[in-house]
Design an enzyme around this catalytic site. Structure first.
Site, PDB file in Angstrom:
ATOM      1  N   ARG A 133     -10.093   0.373  17.178  1.00 42.38           N
ATOM      2  CA  ARG A 133     -10.875   0.686  15.969  1.00 42.38           C
ATOM      3  C   ARG A 133     -11.589   2.023  16.104  1.00 42.38           C
ATOM      4  NH1 ARG A 133     -13.935  -4.899  15.338  1.00 42.38           N
ATOM      5  NH2 ARG A 133     -12.195  -6.293  14.930  1.00 42.38           N
ATOM      6  N   ASP A 138      -3.340  -2.180   9.050  1.00 38.43           N
ATOM      7  CA  ASP A 138      -3.914  -3.508   9.251  1.00 38.43           C
ATOM      8  C   ASP A 138      -2.808  -4.452   9.686  1.00 38.43           C
ATOM      9  OD1 ASP A 138      -4.899  -6.356   8.182  1.00 38.43           O
ATOM     10  OD2 ASP A 138      -6.643  -5.064   8.413  1.00 38.43           O
ATOM     11  N   TYR A 165      -3.919 -16.443   9.998  1.00 40.25           N
ATOM     12  CA  TYR A 165      -4.375 -15.951   8.692  1.00 40.25           C
ATOM     13  C   TYR A 165      -3.515 -16.503   7.559  1.00 40.25           C
ATOM     14  CZ  TYR A 165      -7.365 -12.557  11.082  1.00 40.25           C
ATOM     15  OH  TYR A 165      -8.336 -11.958  11.867  1.00 40.25           O
ATOM     16  N   ARG A 175     -12.807   6.263   2.500  1.00 37.86           N
ATOM     17  CA  ARG A 175     -12.691   4.893   1.980  1.00 37.86           C
ATOM     18  C   ARG A 175     -13.248   4.804   0.558  1.00 37.86           C
ATOM     19  NH1 ARG A 175     -13.115   0.989  -0.419  1.00 37.86           N
ATOM     20  NH2 ARG A 175     -13.392  -1.191   0.207  1.00 37.86           N
ATOM     21  N   ARG A 232     -15.355   2.174  10.203  1.00 38.70           N
ATOM     22  CA  ARG A 232     -16.572   2.261   9.399  1.00 38.70           C
ATOM     23  C   ARG A 232     -17.760   2.903  10.114  1.00 38.70           C
ATOM     24  NH1 ARG A 232     -17.160  -3.819   7.406  1.00 38.70           N
ATOM     25  NH2 ARG A 232     -16.452  -4.140   9.549  1.00 38.70           N
TER      26      ARG A 232
END
Length: 373
Positions: A35, A85, A162, A48, A39
């Site tokens: 990562r 992702d 998921y 973003r 963010r």
């Protein structure tokens, strides 16, 4: 745009990561961070916002390229990792992925029955995942051989969690319910996921990815028996199904199971080139257990980056000392960079790894380069 060499090779001096993953001598320990694009970077947040949604950011090659390259402009990293992702694969299988800032990933059509699983097919990466491959090609052109690019995918088991849960989970009740009550259906799902992930990673390699990482984020929630049967078994199939050479050189494969310290020996015997280690396992113990079979990647607790710079440098030194001299170590966090991390603290870590490791990669004759221990 810059153009990378026609044969796909990266110039001498920029292949530190690839050499370390193959346990070859390096001048200093390479470092990157899971990562590393995300963010915690203000420039990421700006892109973003401009994109309007996370999915648009992922599915627009030019934006994915920009975000991939952002951390390389700030830090002296030894690798870029594709911005994407893991859930793009089940989205391409028709489950309808949407991302919520508050609730995280959610699928509009989760898998709950054997009939749901029976309808799944393996997507053509050059069709429904073309945007990812176009991003890989664009990133490689922009990197122009200066820094290697890592491609990645989620493990078949992690994707299945998921797909059955419909999103994130703390208890994994639905997926484990299927595992215990209807294992045949789950194995069918894992088989489809394995074929899809293998094709997807193979296409990333064809598009220019120079190393591959398989993220088994939720393997650590399984019992040892179920980990072997429902996670590791399928990761081995992915590794075995990949074309491991491109542009005249080997494409290293990294396996990472979060919470997987109990299975290091089995991961090392999977056919991969490197095993990721999280912070719950001592690196010296991990090195002893894998016995030089594979390189090791890790393993600083991401929370250390909230500490003062001096403490970060101290922890870097501790981890380098724990691995010890010799080739085969890629410095990384034990999981991803936290959202509220100070970017300057990641810079401290990266620079400390290079500075403090250079002395352990000098041979007895004073020449740069480490020997396998």
């Amino acid at each position: 745009m810059n153009v990378s060499p026609a044969d796909g090779r990266i110039p001498s001096g920029s292949d530190r990561l690839l050499r370390a993953l193959l346990r070859q001598p390096v001048d200093m320990t390479p470092v990157w961070a899971m990562r590393q694009a995300g963010r915690y970077l203000p420039e990421y947040r700006e892109v973003r916002e401009r994109a309007g949604s996370f999915m648009r950011l992922c599915t627009t090659p030019e934006l994915a390229c920009e975000v991939t390259l952002q951390p390389l402009r700030r830090f002296h990293l030894d690798a870029a990792i594709l911005f994407s992702d893991i859930l793009t694969v089940p989205d391409a299988m028709g489950l309808g992925l949407r991302m919520s800032e508050k609730e995280g990933p959610q699928f509009e059509r989760p898998l709950r029955t054997a009939a749901d699983v029976a309808r799944l097919g393996v997507p053509d990466p050059e069709d429904s995942l073309r945007y990812v491959l176009d991003a890989v090609r664009l990133i490689r052109r922009e990197l122009a051989g200066r820094t290697p690019l890592i491609g990645f995918a989620g493990s078949p088991w992690t994707l299945a969690t998921y797909m059955v849960e419909g999103g994130s989970s703390k208890e994994f009740g639905r997926i484990k319910g299927m595992m215990y009550a209807d294992p045949a259906t789950l194995h069918r799902l894992l088989d489809v996921n394995t074929r899809a992930v293998t094709a997807y990673l193979g296409a990333q390699i064809e598009a220019g990815a120079q190393a591959i990482m398989l993220f088994d984020t939720w393997g650590g929630v399984l019992t040892p028996r179920d980990y072997r049967g429902f996670s590791l078994h399928y990761m081995r199939q992915v590794v075995a199904g990949l074309k491991r050479e491109a542009g005249g050189r080997r494409v290293p494969v990294i396996l990472f199971t979060k919470g997987g310290g109990a299975w290091l020996e089995e991961l090392a015997a999977s056919g991969c080139d490197a095993v990721g280690v999280d912070w719950t396992t001592d690196l010296s113990d991990a090195r002893r257990r894998v016995g030089g079979q594979v390189a090791l990647q890790g393993n600083m607790d991401p929370s250390v980056l909230h500490a003062p710079p001096g403490r970060i440098r101290q922890e870097v030194q501790t981890i380098l000392d724990s691995y010890g001299p010799g080739a085969g170590h890629v410095f990384n966090l034990g999981h991803g960079v936290h959202q509220h991390t100070d970017p300057g603290h990641l810079a401290v870590m990266v620079d400390a790894v290079h500075e403090l490791s250079a002395r352990i990669h000098v041979t007895g004759d004073g020449k740069a380069g480490a020997r396998d221990a």
